[in-house]
Design an enzyme around this catalytic site. Sequence first.
Site, PDB file in Angstrom:
ATOM      1  CD  GLN A  99       2.468   2.062  -6.093  1.00  0.00           C
ATOM      2  OE1 GLN A  99       1.235   1.919  -5.122  1.00  0.00           O
ATOM      3  NE2 GLN A  99       2.841   2.955  -7.045  1.00  0.00           N
ATOM      4  CE  LYS A 143      -5.400  -0.307   3.610  1.00  0.00           C
ATOM      5  NZ  LYS A 143      -5.598  -0.552   2.232  1.00  0.00           N
ATOM      6  CB  CYS A 168     -30.934   5.452 -14.633  1.00  0.00           C
ATOM      7  SG  CYS A 168     -30.015   4.932 -13.197  1.00  0.00           S
ATOM      8  CG  ASN A 211      -1.760  -0.955   0.864  1.00  0.00           C
ATOM      9  OD1 ASN A 211      -2.540  -1.954   2.315  1.00  0.00           O
ATOM     10  ND2 ASN A 211      -2.340  -1.573   0.170  1.00  0.00           N
ATOM     11  CG  ASP A 253     -11.265  -1.335  -4.285  1.00  0.00           C
ATOM     12  OD1 ASP A 253     -12.785  -1.994  -3.612  1.00  0.00           O
ATOM     13  OD2 ASP A 253     -10.288  -2.611  -3.064  1.00  0.00           O
ATOM     14  CG  ASN A 254     -16.039  -2.914  -4.640  1.00  0.00           C
ATOM     15  OD1 ASN A 254     -17.591  -3.326  -4.411  1.00  0.00           O
ATOM     16  ND2 ASN A 254     -15.890  -2.799  -4.237  1.00  0.00           N
ATOM     17  CB  CYS A 278      -7.596  -5.216 -10.830  1.00  0.00           C
ATOM     18  SG  CYS A 278      -9.050  -5.283 -12.165  1.00  0.00           S
TER      19      CYS A 278
END
Length: 260
Positions: free
Chosen positions: A72, A86, A247, A70, A130-131, A190
């Site tokens: 980086q 976190k 929608c 993480n 992230d999803n 990914c």
Amino acid sequence: MREISDRQLDRYARHIVLKEIGGHGQRRLLAATVAIIGAGGIGSPAIQYLAAAGVGRLRVIDNDEVSLNNLQRQILFGIEDVGREKADVAADAVARLDPEIRFESLKRRLDAGNVADLLQGADIVLDGSDNFATRLVVSDFTTRGQVPLVSAAIGQFQAQIGTFRGWEENRPCYRCFVGDAFDAEDCDTCSGLGVLGAMCGIAGSFAALEAIRQIVGFGDEAAGKLHVFDGLKPEMRTLRIVKDPACRGCGGQGLSRASS
């Protein structure tokens, strides 16, 4: 809205002298609650800039622990934080920045069953998850609850930031943008595509700016626009997202009769 103390006048002086913010805008920030989903690459800079801006209450939703890879790109953490949760590290960082900020650490994974509990009472939601599964749950909830949503995403050398208020006339929700997108079963691969760490800084800082814009109200209207930054060129372009009357998230909410 509470008055600004002498100490806060000094601390936020560079905000207050901006005619677009001023004392009234700073009081709005001090009274606001921002929920941030994810304390990773996007959340790391967003949390710090929102805390520094004087947002009165920050709610961070993240059930992950810091890992070595993480570091980086997730600049909220240091080597000594590896293995810690976190949200706890974020709480410590915000306390160092400004101990007057009320910080809520929610170490849970957001889903359809708990979204109402986790986001209830937020004035703005900043989604750095992230999803697609999480993002769509958040979009549907914020649209129903009429809570502005700032959504930010990164990948390799690209960042995308958008603001959504899908309950308003002719303004799209996030689902209008991605439809019924789903996460591939091999989505974990990914991680092999990589991401330039500095792109996270751009995305998270931009998302914090848009959250502040929604709270204070300054500049051009951002809702319904997607800003795409290409780090390879580099250049930024802005796309206008069209509201989808079919929608499932906003169902054409706010569409005028003339446009329906």
